[in-house]
Design an enzyme around this catalytic site. Structure first.
Site, PDB file in Angstrom:
ATOM      1  CG  MET A  72      -0.672 -13.449  -6.370  1.00  0.00           C
ATOM      2  SD  MET A  72      -1.698 -14.031  -7.743  1.00  0.00           S
ATOM      3  CE  MET A  72      -1.131 -13.060  -9.091  1.00  0.00           C
ATOM      4  N   PRO A  73       1.652 -13.388  -3.044  1.00  0.00           N
ATOM      5  CG  PRO A  73       1.965 -11.987  -1.214  1.00  0.00           C
ATOM      6  CD  PRO A  73       1.987 -12.036  -2.696  1.00  0.00           C
ATOM      7  CG  HIS A  74      -1.253 -17.835  -3.485  1.00  0.00           C
ATOM      8  ND1 HIS A  74      -0.120 -17.453  -4.175  1.00  0.00           N
ATOM      9  CD2 HIS A  74      -1.371 -19.172  -3.673  1.00  0.00           C
ATOM     10  CE1 HIS A  74       0.407 -18.510  -4.752  1.00  0.00           C
ATOM     11  NE2 HIS A  74      -0.330 -19.571  -4.470  1.00  0.00           N
ATOM     12  CB  ALA A  75      -2.551 -19.435   2.099  1.00  0.00           C
TER      13      ALA A  75
END
Length: 159
Positions: A72-75
């Site tokens: 789950m790529p996120h920033a």
């Protein structure tokens, strides 16, 4: 059993334009760009958010691989989130994400605040909280099948 505790302002509504299926992606960076495309196109996120996700992996490793086969790529919201949204990329061939973990599904989460972030995470967890669910999602061959199965899992778990 459905709980009355779940009162969602924002439901995860999957749409074909936010789900992509690819046979193979050559790098995890390319996969992050690919899963981000629908969110960029709809102006949900800015290019700076994509770069922030890549920087997070470079700086902190593959911690975003939350269950086997799923990342789950996120920033952070201030890195370029305009609206809350989710996009999904399903890969036929597993991809090495970071240094040691292989994934076949990327779920890109963009959230404007912690409240909508938690609501969406609860719904996403309904898709990935059991290995059998992840396997079932990875086994489908069309966007329609994926969306129908995902919505059914969310409804059964939370609503």
């Amino acid at each position: 059993m459905k709980s009355e505790l779940y009162k969602f302002d924002e439901r995860l509504i999957l749409d074909k334009k936010f789900v992509a299926m690819e046979k193979k992606i050559n790098s995890w960076q390319e996969a992050i760009y690919r899963v981000s495309e629908p969110l960029l196109k709809e102006k949900i996120i800015e290019k700076s958010y994509v770069q922030a996700m890549i920087d997070n992996v470079l700086n902190y490793g593959d911690y975003m691989v939350i269950v086997p086969n799923v990342v789950m790529p996120h920033a952070r919201p201030e890195d370029g989130v305009n609206k809350t949204g989710v996009s999904i990329l399903k890969l036929e061939e597993p991809l090495l994400f970071g240094k040691s973990k292989y994934v076949s599904m990327l779920i890109c989460l963009a959230s404007v605040n912690s409240s909508s972030h938690l609501q969406l995470l609860q719904q996403i967890s309904a898709l990935i909280d059991e290995e059998e669910k992840v396997s079932a999602l990875l086994a489908v061959s069309s966007k329609d099948e994926f969306i129908n199965l995902a919505q059914k899992m969310i409804e059964q778990e939370l609503f």
